[in-house]
Design an enzyme around this catalytic site. Structure first.
Site: not given
Ligand SMILES: [Zn+2]
Length: 269
Positions: A2-3, A90, A109, A150
């Site tokens: 998930p972001e 889970h 997981r 950078k």
């Protein structure tokens, strides 16, 4: 995984059900996630929930005393139940509210985390984080300053948590495509105009993805971590060898340090 948009969508979805509610008790079935679940979670009885916030990819539940920090890892998700359902293998944590709603954390997981802390600002997870991408402070002047001198690629720079948080691989690829910049371009060689457009596109794409996550995921974070309804709107990510939606050239995919970059050779330079 998930972001930011999935987590923000989840936050917006659960907020109305949890804010101003009082916790009855919590049940922890498995203490061993990425870090051991804080034992203090068991002592949150009768605590009032002030707010549900997000910082980077952490969901934060502000209690009368301290905060619950939830990180979704690879496969974590939150579910709101309005009646008890027998837990599956889970389903590691249940937080029962006095209003009978149950907040359930599931993580196949077990790379996620659930912690309790009394002070967020000094916590090691938050001390070194860069700006929120949707904040006003994250603007082109800020990014111009950060990219000055950078030498790393622009994709690495916008994925660098110390500069700006929560731009994962999917949204980094999409923002660079929308701006017409190759992921491998050297950060310090971007023009001010390109940086302005990049910042605008990062915000637009994240907001759009949050909306989609909010409309298609409802009370769930998708377990496979795909970006919810936004998946249909991806223009380069996951589209290797498919024609570019803008120009028809085939999308290129290259792996670098375990992360895939996707771009169009014609639209990006
Ligand atoms: Zn193209």
């Amino acid at each position: 995984m998930p972001e930011l948009p999935e987590i923000e969508a989840c936050r917006r979805n659960i907020e109305p059900y949890l804010i101003n509610q009082v916790i009855d008790y919590a049940v922890v079935r498995n203490l061993s996630l990425r870090w051991p679940i804080s034992k203090e979670i068991l002592n949150i009885r009768n605590q009032f929930i002030f707010s549900i916030k997000r910082r980077a990819k952490y969901l934060l539940i502000q209690l009368q005393h301290g905060w619950i920090i939830i990180h979704f890892g690879m496969s974590g998700r939150l579910m709101l139940l309005n009646q008890y359902e027998y837990p599956q293998k889970h389903d590691h944590i249940d937080i029962f509210m006095k209003n009978k709603i149950i907040l359930r954390y599931t993580d196949q997981r077990r790379f996620g985390a659930c912690l309790w802390v009394d002070n967020l600002s000094t916590h090691f997870l938050f001390k070194h984080l860069g700006l929120e991408p949707l904040s006003e402070e994250f603007n082109s002047q800020y990014l111009v300053n950060k990219l000055n001198l950078k030498k790393t690629s622009i994709k690495q720079s916008i994925m660098n948590n110390k500069i700006v948080v929560g731009i994962g691989n999917i949204y980094a690829n999409e923002s660079l495509f929308a701006t017409g910049i190759l992921p491998s371009r050297c950060s310090m060689h971007l023009s001010r105009k390109e940086i302005q457009l990049l910042v605008k596109n990062i915000k637009l794409i994240l907001l759009n993805a949050i909306e989609e996550g909010g409309t298609t995921l409802r009370n769930f974070l998708q377990s496979d971590g795909k970006p919810g309804g936004f998946a249909n709107k991806l223009k380069v990510y996951g589209r290797a060898k498919k024609p570019c939606l803008e120009c028809g050239a085939l999308i290129i995919k290259e792996k670098y340090k375990g992360r895939s970059s996707y771009w169009c050779q014609e639209c990006q330079s």
